[in-house]
Design a protein around this motif. Structure first.
Motif, PDB file in Angstrom:
ATOM      1  N   ASP A  27       0.764  -1.219   0.036  1.00  0.00           N
ATOM      2  CA  ASP A  27      -0.246  -0.159  -0.001  1.00  0.00           C
ATOM      3  C   ASP A  27       0.915   1.233  -0.055  1.00  0.00           C
ATOM      4  O   ASP A  27       0.418   2.289  -0.474  1.00  0.00           O
ATOM      5  CB  ASP A  27      -0.636  -0.112   1.395  1.00  0.00           C
ATOM      6  N   VAL A  35      -3.003  -4.229  -3.919  1.00  0.00           N
ATOM      7  CA  VAL A  35      -2.987  -3.522  -2.603  1.00  0.00           C
ATOM      8  C   VAL A  35      -4.270  -4.194  -1.361  1.00  0.00           C
ATOM      9  O   VAL A  35      -5.051  -5.000  -2.174  1.00  0.00           O
ATOM     10  CB  VAL A  35      -3.629  -1.966  -3.036  1.00  0.00           C
ATOM     11  N   PHE A  86      -7.070  -0.172   1.375  1.00  0.00           N
ATOM     12  CA  PHE A  86      -6.530   0.804   0.499  1.00  0.00           C
ATOM     13  C   PHE A  86      -7.400   0.970  -0.718  1.00  0.00           C
ATOM     14  O   PHE A  86      -7.607   2.223  -1.167  1.00  0.00           O
ATOM     15  CB  PHE A  86      -5.049   0.468   0.286  1.00  0.00           C
TER      16      PHE A  86
END
Ligand SMILES: [Zn+2]
Length: 442
Positions: free
Chosen positions: A62, A86, A90
């Motif tokens: 992230d 990710v 996020f």
């Protein structure tokens, strides 16, 4: 937009591959007001020189994603696809604040959590504002200087940037026991004209090193003028500003919230703080001059020289003013309405009692003759919300060593400060015309 990560011996490379709906240029408002300029995509790659043992596993995916977005955001169309997936959180935050997709999602990936022994990271430039931030932050904070390098194959026709004074500031900070990292990068050349185009561009090294050095928050030297957008419409609550709104949410999603010690302080305050610290000797606002020798040929030199005189309660003599008003760069800025960082010029002029005709005209133009400017010497306490609770007490104590807190009257004056008087005002237009005429005769 596709982003391909590469890393070799600590050199992190971002490669950008455009997709159909990505943009290759966008328009900005220069100096916050009126004048518009076009920014275009220049280089589709950039590199950041991190410590040799840093690898793609040294940062949570992230964080890599946030770094990529901070570099390329204005050119992204409807989605951005990265080399590494990710976390769900996020992805969702990104979607919520930008309306765009960030892919792929790694369903097994937990969001990043800073370790309990972490400290703040500061985007440090060697200039006055970020030095003030370094003074106010805990001494254990890390200072990250972005050492700008020109990519191979690019011939700059003209560059005014001289980093000598900043290198000297970094070395001096180290000698005083501060944690300083100078990170080489060609990141500003992703866009043309070269520069930073998101609120986080200058923080990319801090984001990439957040797990490596253990950071729990992100600091910079942004001041009240930027945070609360002193402009035509006057005071804007910083948290309502579109810039802070988007980036603050993304930073929270990687457990690295903003820690903004100077956002409630005007440039008058940050200068006062640095001047009363041991860091004064090596702090230089001018990015064109040499070590301890500002260029004395730019608007920053104009503004900072006068501000320093005022804060030291020294007399501003005609000889100095004659010299400063001859600076072409300053003339260009001063002839625009409102002037870039006009409030600081208003402050300087409000303290000026001499007879220099150009200076007195500038005083009229910037309302240094009628406005109460005491608020600019004080701290806007409501900005404490941009400091994580862990650091609030420390930073509050540090600020109180240098400046007072605004009272009700100061707060009111700050909120009422705007440039509305410039709209359709014959009086202020006449001051400006006279100023231009005086400049033409210099
Ligand atoms: Zn200068």
């Amino acid at each position: 937009m596709k982003v391909i990560y590469e890393c070799d011996k600590g050199v992190m490379k971002f490669n950008f591959v455009l997709e159909v709906d990505d943009k290759t240029s966008y328009t900005i408002q220069q100096n916050s007001y009126k004048r518009r300029a076009t920014v275009s995509l220049w280089r589709r790659t950039c590199e950041i020189h991190l410590p040799q043992d840093w690898t793609l596993h040294s940062a949570h995916p992230d964080l890599l994603a946030l770094a990529a977005v901070s570099i390329i955001y204005p050119f992204i169309g409807s989605k951005i696809t990265l080399s590494k997936g990710v976390s769900n959180d996020f992805h969702n935050t990104f979607k919520k604040v930008t309306g765009k997709e960030i892919l792929p999602i790694d369903p097994k990936l937990k969001p990043r959590k800073a370790r309990a022994d972490s400290v703040p990271a500061l985007a440090y430039s060697g200039g006055v504002d970020s030095t003030a931030a370094a003074i106010l932050l805990p001494k254990s904070s890390h200072l990250l200087y972005m050492n700008r390098m020109t990519p191979k194959g690019i011939q700059l026709q003209r560059t005014l940037l001289n980093q000598e004074a900043a290198y000297f500031a970094c070395e001096s900070m180290k000698k005083l026991g501060r944690n300083v990292h100078s990170i080489k990068t060609d990141l500003p050349f992703v866009r043309k004209p070269a520069g930073f185009h998101t609120f986080l561009s200058d923080s990319v090294p801090s984001i990439l090193l957040a797990d490596y050095y253990r950071f729990d928050s992100l600091a910079n030297g942004h001041t009240l003028e930027e945070g609360y957008q002193v402009g035509y419409n006057g005071y804007l609550d910083a948290k309502e500003g579109p810039v802070i709104k988007v980036w603050a949410e993304l930073l929270k999603a990687v457990d690295m919230p903003y820690c903004l010690p100077t956002i409630g302080l005007s440039e008058v305050c940050t200068s006062k703080i640095v001047m009363n610290s041991p860091y004064e000797k090596f702090t230089q606002a001018c990015s064109r001059g040499k070590i301890q020798r500002p260029s004395m040929n730019c608007y920053k030199c104009f503004r900072k020289t006068l501000l320093e005189k005022v804060l030291k309660k020294e007399t501003i003599d005609d000889q100095l003013l004659n010299r400063l008003f001859k600076i072409q760069d300053a003339q260009h800025v001063l002839a625009v309405s409102p002037i870039h960082f006009e409030n600081v010029i208003t402050y300087i002029c409000s303290k000026y009692n001499g007879n220099h005709p150009t200076m007195n005209l500038l005083k009229k133009k910037t309302r240094g003759d009628i406005l109460d400017t005491a608020w600019m010497e004080k701290w806007n306490i409501s900005s404490i919300e941009f400091i994580p609770s862990k650091y609030q007490q420390h930073i509050k104590n540090e600020i109180s060593k240098y400046v007072e807190t605004m009272n009700k009257q100061d707060e009111e004056n700050m909120k009422n400060f705007n440039y509305k008087h410039l709209t359709n005002s014959a009086e202020y237009a006449s001051y400006n015309a006279k100023l231009k005429e005086l400049f033409s005769r210099l």
